[in-house]
Design an enzyme around this catalytic site. Sequence first.
Site, mmCIF file in Angstrom:
data_model
loop_
_atom_site.group_PDB
_atom_site.id
_atom_site.type_symbol
_atom_site.label_atom_id
_atom_site.label_comp_id
_atom_site.label_asym_id
_atom_site.label_seq_id
_atom_site.Cartn_x
_atom_site.Cartn_y
_atom_site.Cartn_z
ATOM 1 C CG ASP A 128 -2.126 -0.935 1.336
ATOM 2 O OD1 ASP A 128 -2.224 -1.317 0.119
ATOM 3 O OD2 ASP A 128 -2.721 -0.893 2.274
ATOM 4 N NE ARG A 172 -3.206 -2.085 -4.540
ATOM 5 C CZ ARG A 172 -3.164 -1.908 -3.118
ATOM 6 N NH1 ARG A 172 -3.099 -0.822 -2.526
ATOM 7 N NH2 ARG A 172 -2.958 -3.177 -2.737
HETATM 8 C C1 LIG Z 1 -7.892 -1.666 -4.501
HETATM 9 C C2 LIG Z 1 -7.729 -0.374 -3.974
HETATM 10 C C3 LIG Z 1 -6.636 -0.250 -3.341
HETATM 11 C C4 LIG Z 1 -6.417 1.057 -2.704
HETATM 12 N N1 LIG Z 1 -4.848 1.309 -2.227
HETATM 13 C C5 LIG Z 1 -4.713 2.636 -1.720
HETATM 14 C C6 LIG Z 1 -3.530 2.739 -1.273
HETATM 15 O O1 LIG Z 1 -2.585 1.989 -1.278
HETATM 16 N N2 LIG Z 1 -3.152 4.090 -1.105
HETATM 17 C C7 LIG Z 1 -3.902 5.068 -1.054
HETATM 18 O O2 LIG Z 1 -3.686 6.381 -1.213
HETATM 19 N N3 LIG Z 1 -5.274 4.933 -1.607
HETATM 20 C C8 LIG Z 1 -5.666 3.592 -1.867
HETATM 21 N N4 LIG Z 1 -6.733 3.516 -2.403
HETATM 22 C C9 LIG Z 1 -7.939 4.629 -2.425
HETATM 23 C C10 LIG Z 1 -7.670 5.308 -3.556
HETATM 24 O O3 LIG Z 1 -6.824 6.376 -3.431
HETATM 25 C C11 LIG Z 1 -9.080 6.323 -3.631
HETATM 26 O O4 LIG Z 1 -9.231 7.112 -2.352
HETATM 27 C C12 LIG Z 1 -10.448 5.640 -3.682
HETATM 28 O O5 LIG Z 1 -10.198 4.430 -4.816
HETATM 29 C C13 LIG Z 1 -11.517 6.563 -4.211
HETATM 30 O O6 LIG Z 1 -11.075 6.884 -5.536
HETATM 31 P P1 LIG Z 1 -11.953 6.444 -6.853
HETATM 32 O O7 LIG Z 1 -10.539 6.261 -7.977
HETATM 33 O O8 LIG Z 1 -12.580 5.405 -6.769
HETATM 34 O O9 LIG Z 1 -12.436 7.749 -7.617
HETATM 35 P P2 LIG Z 1 -13.624 8.801 -6.952
HETATM 36 O O10 LIG Z 1 -13.660 9.787 -7.796
HETATM 37 O O11 LIG Z 1 -13.202 8.912 -5.464
HETATM 38 O O12 LIG Z 1 -14.827 8.028 -7.256
HETATM 39 C C14 LIG Z 1 -15.330 7.753 -8.471
HETATM 40 C C15 LIG Z 1 -16.763 7.074 -7.985
HETATM 41 O O13 LIG Z 1 -16.612 5.725 -7.346
HETATM 42 C C16 LIG Z 1 -17.641 5.677 -6.484
HETATM 43 N N5 LIG Z 1 -17.030 5.798 -5.144
HETATM 44 C C17 LIG Z 1 -15.796 6.259 -4.653
HETATM 45 N N6 LIG Z 1 -15.339 6.058 -3.808
HETATM 46 C C18 LIG Z 1 -16.279 5.744 -3.092
HETATM 47 C C19 LIG Z 1 -16.869 5.572 -1.681
HETATM 48 N N7 LIG Z 1 -16.015 5.514 -0.672
HETATM 49 N N8 LIG Z 1 -17.997 5.063 -1.343
HETATM 50 C C20 LIG Z 1 -18.794 4.854 -2.434
HETATM 51 N N9 LIG Z 1 -18.776 5.050 -3.621
HETATM 52 C C21 LIG Z 1 -17.609 5.475 -3.872
HETATM 53 C C22 LIG Z 1 -18.523 6.935 -6.656
HETATM 54 O O14 LIG Z 1 -19.556 6.537 -7.634
HETATM 55 C C23 LIG Z 1 -17.707 7.832 -7.366
HETATM 56 O O15 LIG Z 1 -18.303 9.115 -8.159
HETATM 57 C C24 LIG Z 1 -7.188 2.214 -3.199
HETATM 58 C C25 LIG Z 1 -8.256 1.929 -3.836
HETATM 59 C C26 LIG Z 1 -8.453 0.773 -4.324
HETATM 60 C C27 LIG Z 1 -9.881 0.487 -5.089
#
Ligand SMILES: Cc1cc2nc3c(=O)[nH]c(=O)nc-3n(C[C@H](O)[C@H](O)[C@H](O)COP(=O)(O)OP(=O)(O)OC[C@H]3O[C@@H](n4cnc5c(N)ncnc54)[C@H](O)[C@@H]3O)c2cc1C
Length: 303
Positions: A130, A180
């Site tokens: 992560d 990732r």
């Molecule tokens: C497999 C995985 C591993 C991750 N590992 C890390 C890491 O190591 N370090 C790190 O900093 N971050 C990590 N993250 C979190 C990431 O940085 C984002 O904060 C998170 O994925 C939300 O961003 P998004 O790309 O989905 O886009 P966004 O623009 O936030 O969301 C796009 C759409 O997805 C849906 N959505 C997004 N988030 C949510 C939510 N919380 N609840 C409900 N619907 C939602 C909504 O429909 C939204 O409109 C990880 C995420 C994933 C999926």
Amino acid sequence: MANRALLWVAEKPRVQQLISEGKLTQPVVKRFVAGDVLEDAIEAIRERNASGIGGILDLLGEGVTDPEGAQSAADDYLAAIKRIEETGVDTTVSIKLTQLGLTLDKGACIDYSRRLAAEAQAVGTTVEIDMEQSDFVTDTVSVYRVLQPDFPELRLAIQAYLRRTPVDLQGMADIKPRIRLVKGAYAEPEGAAFQERSEIDAQYAFLIDWLFENGTAPAIASHDGSLLEHAKRAAARTGLADHDFEIQMLYGIRSGLQEQLARDGYRVKTYVPYGSAWYPYLMRRLAERPANLRFFLRALTSR
Ligand SMILES: Cc1cc2nc3c(=O)[nH]c(=O)nc-3n(C[C@H](O)[C@H](O)[C@H](O)COP(=O)(O)OP(=O)(O)OC[C@H]3O[C@@H](n4cnc5c(N)ncnc54)[C@H](O)[C@@H]3O)c2cc1C
């Protein structure tokens, strides 16, 4: 995109105590966290495996403050790897380097990570690292670089919101890194990270293209439909088959889409958090989406 004010308030000890101890918080915790113990996460992954979706085990917890804490986290990760072998579930294991004492003793943290990567390899799975707050990025990338020659399957999370990320990735081009790609979940200062959604999305799209051209088996970790479409187009343009890259999403978010993508032939993985230290993780999920916060506040005030 994280709501920085919410993350700031969430760090206040009184708020933390109120929310952590509140029974009414439980339904919201349940939505995003598989359970308190490893077995809960294994069960959740087993269910996903039945729909053709792989898992990414995430032991909840953040930076430790003493060597015993790091040892204890390493033991918990080892127990998870052993359980993967015993149950045969299809999952990787994600680790947080601060949980393995990165800020206390980087050498010991590398030793723990090496041991975990080796044990994972021995049972036919892999470790993912992560990415945490921006203060830890330099050290996290350097630990990855130390281990990568011996464990080319190791995957590193990289955050698109950080201004430095294109330079970090270019610095790894020689090893065709397994990345990732995430947007980034922490409240970061303006100097370190883009704050506007449009800027973050533009950098994310740029990095997708970079990874499909220069990386190995990229993992696009996002729930953002337009960026997932961008990734599919990048795959088509660079000749990668649907199974040569991954789409990763979080437990409890867009589960229907995860299943649909798996049915469509994509390689999908769900990140499945478990453990009792769920507070910071839950706050990051709430901060990402106003609707989650409303759901949470309704749960708190519903009695
Ligand atoms: C497999 C995985 C591993 C991750 N590992 C890390 C890491 O190591 N370090 C790190 O900093 N971050 C990590 N993250 C979190 C990431 O940085 C984002 O904060 C998170 O994925 C939300 O961003 P998004 O790309 O989905 O886009 P966004 O623009 O936030 O969301 C796009 C759409 O997805 C849906 N959505 C997004 N988030 C949510 C939510 N919380 N609840 C409900 N619907 C939602 C909504 O429909 C939204 O409109 C990880 C995420 C994933 C999926």
